[in-house]
Design an enzyme around this catalytic site. Structure first.
Site, PDB file in Angstrom:
ATOM      1  N   ASP A 190      -8.236 -19.242  -8.646  1.00  0.00           N
ATOM      2  CA  ASP A 190      -8.298 -18.691  -7.289  1.00  0.00           C
ATOM      3  C   ASP A 190      -9.540 -17.805  -7.145  1.00  0.00           C
ATOM      4  O   ASP A 190      -9.753 -16.859  -7.909  1.00  0.00           O
ATOM      5  CB  ASP A 190      -7.024 -17.881  -7.010  1.00  0.00           C
ATOM      6  CG  ASP A 190      -6.944 -17.400  -5.567  1.00  0.00           C
ATOM      7  OD1 ASP A 190      -7.936 -17.537  -4.826  1.00  0.00           O
ATOM      8  OD2 ASP A 190      -5.884 -16.882  -5.181  1.00  0.00           O
ATOM      9  N   SER A 199      -3.680 -12.798  -0.251  1.00  0.00           N
ATOM     10  CA  SER A 199      -5.087 -12.774   0.131  1.00  0.00           C
ATOM     11  C   SER A 199      -5.451 -11.419   0.749  1.00  0.00           C
ATOM     12  O   SER A 199      -5.167 -10.376   0.158  1.00  0.00           O
ATOM     13  CB  SER A 199      -5.373 -13.937   1.089  1.00  0.00           C
ATOM     14  OG  SER A 199      -6.746 -14.111   1.306  1.00  0.00           O
ATOM     15  N   HIS A 257      -6.247 -20.976  -3.975  1.00  0.00           N
ATOM     16  CA  HIS A 257      -5.868 -19.810  -3.174  1.00  0.00           C
ATOM     17  C   HIS A 257      -4.674 -20.096  -2.266  1.00  0.00           C
ATOM     18  O   HIS A 257      -4.071 -19.162  -1.740  1.00  0.00           O
ATOM     19  CB  HIS A 257      -7.065 -19.353  -2.336  1.00  0.00           C
ATOM     20  CG  HIS A 257      -6.853 -18.032  -1.666  1.00  0.00           C
ATOM     21  ND1 HIS A 257      -6.519 -16.877  -2.351  1.00  0.00           N
ATOM     22  CD2 HIS A 257      -6.903 -17.669  -0.348  1.00  0.00           C
ATOM     23  CE1 HIS A 257      -6.388 -15.871  -1.506  1.00  0.00           C
ATOM     24  NE2 HIS A 257      -6.616 -16.329  -0.287  1.00  0.00           N
TER      25      HIS A 257
END
Length: 520
Positions: free
Chosen positions: A405, A341, A498
């Site tokens: 994602d 991320s 995610h």
């Protein structure tokens, strides 16, 4: 953030850089409507801050596609309103999850209350696990991959005195990528948890655990740890940056921030990520000049307040100095950088900064960069600049994307900002099949088609999550909290994807796994 009555940094006569700062809190919703629908110039100036000599052509492009900025401002305003509720929700969720796990689940907790023997978790302790850790409790490396096997054999050989312990580590090897994805997940934990896992479970050597200054958030929130595969004569140095905290509004706001800073002859970089590295502040933009392009004069340097403190607390400088020391101590070692991320964005930004700073010797010992669910960090020019540095003669940058994602598809990629990924994309679908491509499918996930297909896929992922333990064994069983998160993914497509869980599964379950890629 800079207050409205502070001087405009763009007015500084020594300031020659190009940038765009989007400030969502300077105008109200009426101003946003006036700007979005009518293109009102006064309202626009409340939200957008640029140098006085901002190019007319770029201004025209932004005006033509201002709906992207309007949506970004609206999302950041909403996130800002939710900042305090999200913070307290995160504290409660973390405590409750750790309370349940410390007492053996719900029924164990009830029994503990009856016996007056409830274990109260202590935040920051070796047993206090983050929300990410609660979603996926796996901490051990996958013992089947060659790199991990070599490490185990190496330790046995060294202890018996039959080997020098030298290991050949191949870029893109499955064991190395497994180590990276697990390190990216581990970066969400507190220092004691990280030390326990690295030293006791992985049998490696934790070197540093750093909390560094993030000027976007105005706090010490950029977290990174560094390890070596062994304490002496190491072959591998790993740097892992922490990603977006699930309940941190500022972390999510960074992903939706379209502010950028342009480095002459290089390209535009996401301003929020630069601030997370501690290399400047939008409160006074000449700080970016000082750290990135060295357009400083003696007068400007004195004008930058607390410059020595800024350097000392910066994640970039702290990691770079530790890395220099480790490379000097371990003459045969190479280093890898990883993150999930936001951590993935910082992971690729770090070598980008090393290149900008002409750290040639350090870059020669870069083994690879492995990011998971990473947002875009800059425009096409940055990508062209870095491709030649990272992927020739062999690929050293691997960007892993799982299915739908949402985060790798941010910031929005269009004619307004031209945010672009670079490097090879390793895309995994919901069956964990790998595709090698220049970009992930649906780079801009908007429209009815994506909304329908993403929700259908989320239903399949929920069903699959309930069956993972039966299909692949107990090590892949998903707990109630992960299943709950998949249910939330039915309402917000791309959010559940995610989670690091599917990234770990992709690395371990993909058939015919091979990252030894030829240039695309």
């Amino acid at each position: 953030m800079r207050k409205d009555n502070e001087p405009d940094p763009g007015s500084n006569p020594g300031h020659r850089s190009n940038y765009l700062i989007i400030r969502p809190h300077r105008g109200g919703y009426r101003d946003l409507f006036q700007y979005g629908v009518r293109g009102n110039e006064t309202s626009k100036k409340k939200f957008l801050e640029r140098p006085d000599d901002y190019s007319i052509s770029t201004t025209s492009v932004i005006d033509d596609h201002r709906w992207v900025i309007v949506v970004s401002i609206l999302v950041r305003k909403i996130i800002g309103l939710l900042r305090t509720p999200m913070e307290y929700t995160g504290l409660v969720v973390d405590f409750v999850l750790n309370l349940l796990s410390a007492n053996g689940g719900f029924f164990g907790l009830v029994l503990g209350f009856i016996k007056a023997k409830v274990v109260v978790p202590e935040r920051g302790s070796v047993s206090f696990v983050s929300t990410i850790g609660q979603l996926d409790g796996r901490i051990d490396l996958y013992k089947g991959w060659s790199f991990v096997e070599q490490l185990v054999c190496m330790e046995d050989s060294v202890s018996s005195g039959s080997s020098s312990g030298r290991v050949e580590i191949e870029p893109g090897s499955r064991g190395l990528v497994d180590l990276c994805v697990m390190a990216s997940k581990l970066a969400y934990e507190n220092a004691k948890v990280v030390e326990n896992v690295v030293n006791l479970h992985w049998k490696m050597n934790l070197v540093e655990f750093l909390d560094c200054w993030n000027d976007y958030q105005k706090q010490m929130s950029t977290q990174v740890f560094m390890l070596t595969d062994k304490e002496k004569d190491a072959d591998l140095i790993l740097i892992s940056f922490r990603g977006t905290e699930p309940f941190d509004a500022d972390d999510w706001g960074t992903d939706f921030d379209y502010s950028w800073y342009e480095i002459p002859n290089v390209g535009k970089l996401h301003m929020g990520f630069i601030e997370a590295m501690g290399l400047g502040t939008r409160d006074y933009t000449p700080t970016f000049d000082y750290h990135l392009v060295e357009l400083r004069s003696f007068k400007e340097e004195n004008h930058i307040k607390n410059l020595p403190e800024m350097v000392e607390r910066s994640a970039y400088y702290a990691v770079r100095e530790t890395l220099k020391r480790l490379l000097a101590e371990h003459g045969n070692a190479k280093f890898v950088v990883t993150g999930h991320s936001l951590g993935g964005a910082l992971a690729i930004l770090f070598p980008t900064l090393l290149v900008l700073k002409d750290e040639t010797e350090m870059m020669e010992r870069l083994l690879g960069v492995y990011t998971f669910g990473q947002p875009r960090i800059g425009n096409r020019e940055i990508g062209s600049f870095m491709k030649a540095k990272l992927n020739h003669p062999v690929d050293r940058y691997f960007r892993v994307v799982y299915c739908n994602d949402l985060v790798p598809r941010l910031p929005y990629d269009d004619k307004t900002f031209l945010y672009k990924h670079f490097g090879a994309c390793l895309y995994y679908d919901s069956f964990y099949n790998e595709t090698k491509a220049e970009d992930e499918p649906d780079p801009n996930p908007y429209g009815m088609r994506f909304a329908i297909l993403a929700r259908v896929n989320a239903v399949w992922e929920l069903v699959r999550g309930l069956m993972m333990g039966f299909i692949y064994g107990p090590g892949y069983k998903e707990g109630w909290f992960r299943i709950l998160f998949r249910i939330i993914g039915l309402m917000i497509p791309g959010l559940s994807d995610h989670c690091p869980t599917d990234y770990v599964n992709s690395v371990r379950l993909a058939p015919g796994y091979d990252l030894q890629m030829s240039p695309l």
